[in-house]
Design a protein around this motif. Structure first.
Motif, PDB file in Angstrom:
ATOM      1  N   GLY A  12       0.824  -1.210   0.000  1.00  0.00           N
ATOM      2  CA  GLY A  12       0.000   0.000   0.000  1.00  0.00           C
ATOM      3  C   GLY A  12       0.852   1.253   0.000  1.00  0.00           C
ATOM      4  O   GLY A  12       0.334   2.376   0.054  1.00  0.00           O
ATOM      5  N   LYS A  13       2.171   1.095  -0.101  1.00  0.00           N
ATOM      6  CA  LYS A  13       3.057   2.261   0.002  1.00  0.00           C
ATOM      7  C   LYS A  13       2.852   3.254  -1.136  1.00  0.00           C
ATOM      8  O   LYS A  13       2.982   4.457  -0.933  1.00  0.00           O
ATOM      9  CB  LYS A  13       4.524   1.835   0.094  1.00  0.00           C
ATOM     10  N   GLY A  14       2.508   2.752  -2.332  1.00  0.00           N
ATOM     11  CA  GLY A  14       2.327   3.649  -3.477  1.00  0.00           C
ATOM     12  C   GLY A  14       1.129   4.567  -3.275  1.00  0.00           C
ATOM     13  O   GLY A  14       1.218   5.780  -3.490  1.00  0.00           O
ATOM     14  N   LEU A  29       7.438  10.392  -6.523  1.00  0.00           N
ATOM     15  CA  LEU A  29       8.062   9.452  -7.474  1.00  0.00           C
ATOM     16  C   LEU A  29       7.916   8.023  -6.976  1.00  0.00           C
ATOM     17  O   LEU A  29       8.365   7.690  -5.874  1.00  0.00           O
ATOM     18  CB  LEU A  29       9.563   9.783  -7.634  1.00  0.00           C
ATOM     19  N   ASP A  30       7.287   7.200  -7.814  1.00  0.00           N
ATOM     20  CA  ASP A  30       7.213   5.754  -7.563  1.00  0.00           C
ATOM     21  C   ASP A  30       8.470   5.150  -8.183  1.00  0.00           C
ATOM     22  O   ASP A  30       8.547   4.942  -9.397  1.00  0.00           O
ATOM     23  CB  ASP A  30       5.938   5.229  -8.232  1.00  0.00           C
ATOM     24  N   THR A  31       9.490   4.904  -7.355  1.00  0.00           N
ATOM     25  CA  THR A  31      10.792   4.497  -7.906  1.00  0.00           C
ATOM     26  C   THR A  31      10.754   3.089  -8.500  1.00  0.00           C
ATOM     27  O   THR A  31      11.596   2.739  -9.320  1.00  0.00           O
ATOM     28  CB  THR A  31      11.909   4.589  -6.847  1.00  0.00           C
ATOM     29  N   GLY A  32       9.768   2.278  -8.102  1.00  0.00           N
ATOM     30  CA  GLY A  32       9.633   0.944  -8.701  1.00  0.00           C
ATOM     31  C   GLY A  32       9.425   1.030 -10.200  1.00  0.00           C
ATOM     32  O   GLY A  32       9.849   0.141 -10.951  1.00  0.00           O
ATOM     33  N   LEU A  33       8.802   2.134 -10.653  1.00  0.00           N
ATOM     34  CA  LEU A  33       8.553   2.276 -12.096  1.00  0.00           C
ATOM     35  C   LEU A  33       9.855   2.389 -12.880  1.00  0.00           C
ATOM     36  O   LEU A  33       9.922   2.002 -14.045  1.00  0.00           O
ATOM     37  CB  LEU A  33       7.674   3.510 -12.366  1.00  0.00           C
ATOM     38  N   TYR A  97      19.043  10.026 -10.787  1.00  0.00           N
ATOM     39  CA  TYR A  97      17.708  10.551 -11.118  1.00  0.00           C
ATOM     40  C   TYR A  97      16.854  10.668  -9.856  1.00  0.00           C
ATOM     41  O   TYR A  97      16.182  11.676  -9.618  1.00  0.00           O
ATOM     42  CB  TYR A  97      17.013   9.648 -12.152  1.00  0.00           C
ATOM     43  N   GLN A  98      16.903   9.626  -9.017  1.00  0.00           N
ATOM     44  CA  GLN A  98      16.082   9.636  -7.801  1.00  0.00           C
ATOM     45  C   GLN A  98      16.522  10.760  -6.858  1.00  0.00           C
ATOM     46  O   GLN A  98      15.699  11.457  -6.260  1.00  0.00           O
ATOM     47  CB  GLN A  98      16.169   8.286  -7.095  1.00  0.00           C
ATOM     48  N   ARG A  99      17.841  10.928  -6.729  1.00  0.00           N
ATOM     49  CA  ARG A  99      18.331  11.988  -5.819  1.00  0.00           C
ATOM     50  C   ARG A  99      17.997  13.372  -6.358  1.00  0.00           C
ATOM     51  O   ARG A  99      17.619  14.260  -5.589  1.00  0.00           O
ATOM     52  CB  ARG A  99      19.832  11.836  -5.601  1.00  0.00           C
ATOM     53  N   ARG A 113      12.069   0.722  -2.133  1.00  0.00           N
ATOM     54  CA  ARG A 113      12.566  -0.296  -1.208  1.00  0.00           C
ATOM     55  C   ARG A 113      13.739   0.210  -0.373  1.00  0.00           C
ATOM     56  O   ARG A 113      14.012  -0.305   0.703  1.00  0.00           O
ATOM     57  CB  ARG A 113      13.057  -1.535  -1.975  1.00  0.00           C
ATOM     58  N   ASP A 114      14.471   1.190  -0.946  1.00  0.00           N
ATOM     59  CA  ASP A 114      15.734   1.629  -0.329  1.00  0.00           C
ATOM     60  C   ASP A 114      15.806   3.147  -0.219  1.00  0.00           C
ATOM     61  O   ASP A 114      16.891   3.714  -0.205  1.00  0.00           O
ATOM     62  CB  ASP A 114      16.915   1.138  -1.190  1.00  0.00           C
ATOM     63  N   ILE A 115      14.660   3.804  -0.175  1.00  0.00           N
ATOM     64  CA  ILE A 115      14.697   5.280  -0.152  1.00  0.00           C
ATOM     65  C   ILE A 115      15.273   5.768   1.184  1.00  0.00           C
ATOM     66  O   ILE A 115      16.162   6.614   1.214  1.00  0.00           O
ATOM     67  CB  ILE A 115      13.278   5.883  -0.372  1.00  0.00           C
ATOM     68  N   LYS A 162       8.010 -14.697  -3.538  1.00  0.00           N
ATOM     69  CA  LYS A 162       9.254 -14.777  -4.314  1.00  0.00           C
ATOM     70  C   LYS A 162       9.906 -13.388  -4.400  1.00  0.00           C
ATOM     71  O   LYS A 162      11.118 -13.247  -4.235  1.00  0.00           O
ATOM     72  CB  LYS A 162       8.927 -15.302  -5.724  1.00  0.00           C
ATOM     73  N   ARG A 163       9.085 -12.375  -4.618  1.00  0.00           N
ATOM     74  CA  ARG A 163       9.631 -11.012  -4.727  1.00  0.00           C
ATOM     75  C   ARG A 163      10.191 -10.515  -3.402  1.00  0.00           C
ATOM     76  O   ARG A 163      11.242  -9.880  -3.355  1.00  0.00           O
ATOM     77  CB  ARG A 163       8.558 -10.063  -5.238  1.00  0.00           C
ATOM     78  N   ASP A 164       9.486 -10.836  -2.300  1.00  0.00           N
ATOM     79  CA  ASP A 164       9.991 -10.441  -0.970  1.00  0.00           C
ATOM     80  C   ASP A 164      11.381 -11.027  -0.766  1.00  0.00           C
ATOM     81  O   ASP A 164      12.307 -10.346  -0.311  1.00  0.00           O
ATOM     82  CB  ASP A 164       9.095 -10.998   0.146  1.00  0.00           C
TER      83      ASP A 164
HETATM   84  O1   DC Z   1       7.394  -1.217  -6.023  1.00  0.00           O
HETATM   85  P1   DC Z   1       7.341  -2.093  -7.270  1.00  0.00           P
HETATM   86  O2   DC Z   1       6.578  -3.369  -7.085  1.00  0.00           O
HETATM   87  O3   DC Z   1       6.857  -1.356  -8.468  1.00  0.00           O
HETATM   88  O4   DC Z   1       8.872  -2.491  -7.546  1.00  0.00           O
HETATM   89  C1   DC Z   1       9.246  -3.384  -8.565  1.00  0.00           C
HETATM   90  C2   DC Z   1      10.616  -3.947  -8.242  1.00  0.00           C
HETATM   91  O5   DC Z   1      11.594  -2.922  -8.363  1.00  0.00           O
HETATM   92  C3   DC Z   1      10.775  -4.505  -6.845  1.00  0.00           C
HETATM   93  O6   DC Z   1      10.466  -5.882  -6.779  1.00  0.00           O
HETATM   94  C4   DC Z   1      12.212  -4.247  -6.507  1.00  0.00           C
HETATM   95  C5   DC Z   1      12.592  -3.076  -7.362  1.00  0.00           C
HETATM   96  N1   DC Z   1      12.738  -1.829  -6.617  1.00  0.00           N
HETATM   97  C6   DC Z   1      13.924  -1.625  -5.955  1.00  0.00           C
HETATM   98  O7   DC Z   1      14.767  -2.507  -5.926  1.00  0.00           O
HETATM   99  N2   DC Z   1      14.165  -0.447  -5.324  1.00  0.00           N
HETATM  100  C7   DC Z   1      13.244   0.518  -5.322  1.00  0.00           C
HETATM  101  N3   DC Z   1      13.519   1.684  -4.703  1.00  0.00           N
HETATM  102  C8   DC Z   1      12.001   0.322  -5.959  1.00  0.00           C
HETATM  103  C9   DC Z   1      11.766  -0.879  -6.588  1.00  0.00           C
END
Ligand code: DC
Length: 208
Positions: A12-14, A29-33, A97-99, A113-115, A162-164
């Protein structure tokens, strides 16, 4: 003000990040994108997802201004994103880009995940959003059903687990709560309650 919102897939973070950004009038910014865009481009050009040189080249050339392609939201691209996200070179290529995004006048909200640990360890407020894997899988399952996509709950749960595992066990910037992050477990909260709780945590942190 920089706000870091981290957490696992479908926590639910997004949604929280967007609502928090709206409340304080900050860009979000949704960095996962970014990782999803790299995975999409690697696959589209016929490279293997674990090819670090292809992933690096494409990470350097992604157009971060164009992240609204609906394909980025598919489970296949999400899975690929967690594969390319293991590569330190790819992470390095996306860091600037993120910074830069976070350094806008007035600040920004970033979710990922690592902000809180790597991208903006100096963030003014950090929230690590969690929920049980079963709750997260149910939320994701409901999203797919609403979009009319054929899906099986057990497969969604297996994908989340698996993703976790992949995101938290990688060596480079693993998914982790920063030592100074506030934890927010949304397993038993609806979005309104989670939003109220997050706003309370941020206000306490920034002294409002
Ligand atoms: O949040 P998301 O499901 O859209 O992210 C997709 C993948 O991107 C996630 O499995 C791991 C990677 N990700 C990351 O390593 N670091 C981030 N800051 C954001 C996403």
């Amino acid at each position: 003000m920089i706000i870091a919102i981290d957490g696992p897939a479908a926590s639910g973070k997004g949604t929280l990040a967007k609502r928090i950004a709206d409340l304080w009038g900050l860009p979000c910014l949704d960095t996962g994108l970014l990782y999803r865009a790299v995975a999409r481009d690697v696959a589209a050009r016929g490279f293997r997802l674990d090819d670090p040189w292809a992933a690096l080249a494409l990470a350097r050339s992604i157009n971060a201004g164009e992240l609204c392609d609906p394909e980025l939201r598919t489970p296949k691209v999400g899975d690929g994103a967690s594969i390319v996200a293991r590569m330190p070179m790819v992470r390095g290529a996306l860091l600037a880009y993120q910074r830069n995004f976070s350094a806008q006048p007035g600040g920004a909200v970033l979710d990922g995940r690592d902000i809180g640990t790597v991208v903006c360890p100096w963030a003014d407020a950090k929230i690590y959003v969690t929920a049980t894997a079963e709750v997260r899988a149910k939320r994701r399952y409901n999203e797919y059903v609403c979009r009319g996509e054929p899906v099986v709950y057990e497969a969604v749960l297996a994908d989340i687990l698996k993703r976790d595992e992949r995101d938290s066990s990688r060596e480079s910037a693993p998914m982790r709560a920063a030592a100074d992050a506030d934890l927010l477990d949304t397993s038993e909260l609806d979005i309104e309650a989670a939003f109220d709780a997050a706003v309370g945590l941020i206000k306490r942190k920034i002294g409002q």
